[in-house]
Design an enzyme around this catalytic site. Structure first.
Site, PDB file in Angstrom:
ATOM      1  N   PHE A   1     -14.050  -3.921 -19.938  1.00 34.96           N
ATOM      2  CA  PHE A   1     -12.763  -4.558 -19.611  1.00 34.96           C
ATOM      3  C   PHE A   1     -11.805  -3.529 -19.016  1.00 34.96           C
ATOM      4  O   PHE A   1     -11.090  -3.809 -18.058  1.00 34.96           O
ATOM      5  CB  PHE A   1     -12.089  -5.153 -20.855  1.00 34.96           C
TER       6      PHE A   1
ATOM      7  N   GLU B   1      -3.833 -15.727 -26.191  1.00 36.71           N
ATOM      8  CA  GLU B   1      -4.486 -16.120 -24.940  1.00 36.71           C
ATOM      9  C   GLU B   1      -5.929 -16.554 -25.188  1.00 36.71           C
ATOM     10  O   GLU B   1      -6.670 -15.884 -25.907  1.00 36.71           O
ATOM     11  CB  GLU B   1      -4.440 -14.943 -23.963  1.00 36.71           C
TER      12      GLU B   1
ATOM     13  N   HIS C   1       1.632 -10.357 -27.092  1.00 39.26           N
ATOM     14  CA  HIS C   1       0.706 -11.358 -26.554  1.00 39.26           C
ATOM     15  C   HIS C   1      -0.720 -10.866 -26.820  1.00 39.26           C
ATOM     16  O   HIS C   1      -1.115  -9.814 -26.312  1.00 39.26           O
ATOM     17  CB  HIS C   1       0.960 -11.504 -25.052  1.00 39.26           C
TER      18      HIS C   1
ATOM     19  N   ASP D   1      -7.880 -12.617  -8.934  1.00 40.77           N
ATOM     20  CA  ASP D   1      -8.848 -11.766  -8.224  1.00 40.77           C
ATOM     21  C   ASP D   1      -9.980 -12.653  -7.762  1.00 40.77           C
ATOM     22  O   ASP D   1     -10.592 -13.338  -8.582  1.00 40.77           O
ATOM     23  CB  ASP D   1      -9.430 -10.710  -9.175  1.00 40.77           C
TER      24      ASP D   1
HETATM   25  P1  FAD Z   1       0.572  -9.377  -7.910  1.00 41.55           P
HETATM   26  O1  FAD Z   1       1.807  -9.262  -8.718  1.00 41.55           O
HETATM   27  O2  FAD Z   1       0.626 -10.173  -6.638  1.00 41.55           O
HETATM   28  O3  FAD Z   1       0.096  -7.896  -7.585  1.00 41.55           O
HETATM   29  C1  FAD Z   1      -1.225  -7.652  -7.108  1.00 41.55           C
HETATM   30  C2  FAD Z   1      -1.266  -6.320  -6.389  1.00 41.55           C
HETATM   31  O4  FAD Z   1      -0.635  -6.443  -5.114  1.00 41.55           O
HETATM   32  C3  FAD Z   1      -0.531  -5.173  -7.087  1.00 41.55           C
HETATM   33  O5  FAD Z   1      -1.241  -4.002  -6.815  1.00 41.55           O
HETATM   34  C4  FAD Z   1       0.827  -5.150  -6.407  1.00 41.55           C
HETATM   35  O6  FAD Z   1       1.416  -3.864  -6.468  1.00 41.55           O
HETATM   36  C5  FAD Z   1       0.440  -5.523  -4.986  1.00 41.55           C
HETATM   37  N1  FAD Z   1       1.464  -6.255  -4.243  1.00 41.55           N
HETATM   38  C6  FAD Z   1       2.283  -7.237  -4.692  1.00 41.55           C
HETATM   39  N2  FAD Z   1       3.042  -7.694  -3.684  1.00 41.55           N
HETATM   40  C7  FAD Z   1       2.680  -7.024  -2.579  1.00 41.55           C
HETATM   41  C8  FAD Z   1       3.090  -7.073  -1.201  1.00 41.55           C
HETATM   42  N3  FAD Z   1       4.030  -7.915  -0.772  1.00 41.55           N
HETATM   43  N4  FAD Z   1       2.483  -6.230  -0.324  1.00 41.55           N
HETATM   44  C9  FAD Z   1       1.523  -5.358  -0.733  1.00 41.55           C
HETATM   45  N5  FAD Z   1       1.102  -5.262  -2.026  1.00 41.55           N
HETATM   46  C10 FAD Z   1       1.671  -6.108  -2.928  1.00 41.55           C
HETATM   47  N6  FAD Z   1      -6.480 -13.352 -13.349  1.00 41.55           N
HETATM   48  C11 FAD Z   1      -7.005 -14.582 -13.141  1.00 41.55           C
HETATM   49  O7  FAD Z   1      -7.726 -14.790 -12.160  1.00 41.55           O
HETATM   50  N7  FAD Z   1      -6.757 -15.610 -14.011  1.00 41.55           N
HETATM   51  C12 FAD Z   1      -5.964 -15.473 -15.093  1.00 41.55           C
HETATM   52  O8  FAD Z   1      -5.758 -16.414 -15.845  1.00 41.55           O
HETATM   53  C13 FAD Z   1      -5.385 -14.185 -15.339  1.00 41.55           C
HETATM   54  N8  FAD Z   1      -4.556 -13.972 -16.387  1.00 41.55           N
HETATM   55  C14 FAD Z   1      -3.929 -12.758 -16.536  1.00 41.55           C
HETATM   56  C15 FAD Z   1      -3.005 -12.585 -17.565  1.00 41.55           C
HETATM   57  C16 FAD Z   1      -2.332 -11.387 -17.722  1.00 41.55           C
HETATM   58  C17 FAD Z   1      -1.331 -11.238 -18.837  1.00 41.55           C
HETATM   59  C18 FAD Z   1      -2.615 -10.302 -16.849  1.00 41.55           C
HETATM   60  C19 FAD Z   1      -1.919  -8.986 -17.020  1.00 41.55           C
HETATM   61  C20 FAD Z   1      -3.535 -10.457 -15.832  1.00 41.55           C
HETATM   62  C21 FAD Z   1      -4.199 -11.677 -15.645  1.00 41.55           C
HETATM   63  N9  FAD Z   1      -5.102 -11.896 -14.614  1.00 41.55           N
HETATM   64  C22 FAD Z   1      -5.672 -13.134 -14.409  1.00 41.55           C
HETATM   65  C23 FAD Z   1      -5.483 -10.784 -13.729  1.00 41.55           C
HETATM   66  C24 FAD Z   1      -4.641 -10.758 -12.436  1.00 41.55           C
HETATM   67  O9  FAD Z   1      -4.835 -11.941 -11.695  1.00 41.55           O
HETATM   68  C25 FAD Z   1      -5.108  -9.549 -11.633  1.00 41.55           C
HETATM   69  O10 FAD Z   1      -4.710  -8.366 -12.274  1.00 41.55           O
HETATM   70  C26 FAD Z   1      -4.709  -9.556 -10.176  1.00 41.55           C
HETATM   71  O11 FAD Z   1      -5.415  -8.483  -9.534  1.00 41.55           O
HETATM   72  C27 FAD Z   1      -3.240  -9.311  -9.920  1.00 41.55           C
HETATM   73  O12 FAD Z   1      -2.487 -10.379 -10.276  1.00 41.55           O
HETATM   74  P2  FAD Z   1      -0.879 -10.273 -10.299  1.00 41.55           P
HETATM   75  O13 FAD Z   1      -0.355 -11.590 -10.624  1.00 41.55           O
HETATM   76  O14 FAD Z   1      -0.450  -9.104 -11.075  1.00 41.55           O
HETATM   77  O15 FAD Z   1      -0.637  -9.959  -8.714  1.00 41.55           O
END
Ligand code: FAD
Length: 278
Positions: free
Chosen positions: A208, A10, A258, A101
């Site tokens: 982090f 990454e 990864h 976020d």
């Molecule tokens: P989701 O899967 O939508 O989950 C977010 C939160 O909402 C969780 O607590 C989940 O339990 C909750 N949730 C999900 N659905 C619902 C629902 N229907 N109702 C209520 N609660 C719900 N961030 C960036 O900005 N850019 C990046 O490029 C980036 N790359 C990343 C790569 C990896 C491998 C990882 C692990 C994280 C990365 N992140 C990145 C961080 C990520 O965007 C954050 O952790 C963000 O807070 C959550 O994203 P998610 O896709 O897991 O969200």
């Protein structure tokens, strides 16, 4: 030597021309390790849109597939559709789909509030063109309502059409094995690659971890604290810890690893070489 499994790396998009030049060298060096793909992060709300696009354009077609990250929070469907079309036209067929976020102070979830909504939208808009990776949290996402619901939310992403998971970094392999066991009990069998964060700097690591909800075990924190500013000892200790973590993950069945490279060649290269994964 460990069993041979695929690896991926990454990057984050750089802010300056000098950073972009440096990243080209890192890309060349890490490409020699024969990764499955490079992924490039994307700032939520489109904050790195142009820089992510530029990095993808730079590395696409240079041997190893590239996977843009794409987040949905604070973006609208039209802008996301536009990016999907650009990537498809460039021959890219892998996307890391995230919620993202928003920077503090920014409000509004947008049309697609959760990553599940984004996965569903990608499938509606682009059919099966993209292989979709989604985020996984063996130690639970910091905003999750509960551990059980967080597991369910990951399964929702898989059921909406995600092909694979990439985890937040962690240091406790049991958390990963438990997570995989739990999703499999829910009937979700997509591969979940552990996200590996090399340890090179104690204060960065703590920052982090605090930001992502990842736990640094007490024995690692204490050991890092004893080294103070002795970066050579921190790196040697960090290397040993991560090699052992990866060995346990591989022995326990992790399908791939990864690496969060932080846009540098070492220590990722040294880890991959010592694990025999190049
Ligand atoms: P989701 O899967 O939508 O989950 C977010 C939160 O909402 C969780 O607590 C989940 O339990 C909750 N949730 C999900 N659905 C619902 C629902 N229907 N109702 C209520 N609660 C719900 N961030 C960036 O900005 N850019 C990046 O490029 C980036 N790359 C990343 C790569 C990896 C491998 C990882 C692990 C994280 C990365 N992140 C990145 C961080 C990520 O965007 C954050 O952790 C963000 O807070 C959550 O994203 P998610 O896709 O897991 O969200």
């Amino acid at each position: 030597m460990s069993k041979h499994i695929p690896i991926s790396f990454e990057f984050f998009p750089t802010k300056t021309d000098a950073g972009a030049e440096k990243l080209k060298v890192v890309h060349q060096e890490l490409q020699r390790l024969n990764p499955e793909f490079f992924s490039i992060t994307y700032g939520a709300g489109g904050s790195t849109r142009e820089r992510t696009l530029a990095a993808i354009a730079e590395f696409n077609g240079k041997g190893t597939p590239v996977a843009p990250h794409l987040s949905c929070i604070g973006d609208d469907k039209a802008r996301i559709a536009e990016l999907l079309d650009i990537y498809k036209a460039q021959g890219i067929d892998r996307i890391v789909a995230l919620r993202g976020d928003l920077p503090s102070g920014q409000v509004g979830l947008g049309e697609l509030p959760y990553a599940t909504d984004l996965v569903r939208f990608i499938r509606e808009h682009s059919g099966d063109h993209f292989h979709i990776e989604v985020a996984a949290y063996p130690e639970m996402h910091p905003q999750a309502e509960s551990f059980d619901l967080d597991i369910q939310r990951f399964c929702d992403k898989a059921n909406a059409g995600a092909n694979a998971g990439l985890t937040q970094f962690f240091f406790n392999p049991d958390a990963y094995f438990y997570f995989v066991d739990r999703i499999q009990k829910e009937g979700v069998n997509i591969p979940v690659a552990p996200g590996i964060m090399p340890i090179t700097n104690a204060s960065n690591l703590i920052r982090f971890a605090d930001g992502t909800g990842a736990e640094i075990p007490r024995w690692i924190r204490k050991q890092l604290a004893t080294y103070g500013d002795d970066t050579a000892s921190i790196k040697a200790f960090g290397h040993e810890v991560i090699v052992k973590l990866c060995e346990r993950l591989i022995a326990g069945g992790a399908p791939s690893l990864h690496f969060y490279t932080m846009n540098t060649t070492d220590p990722t290269r040294q880890l991959v070489l010592d694990l025999g994964l190049a």
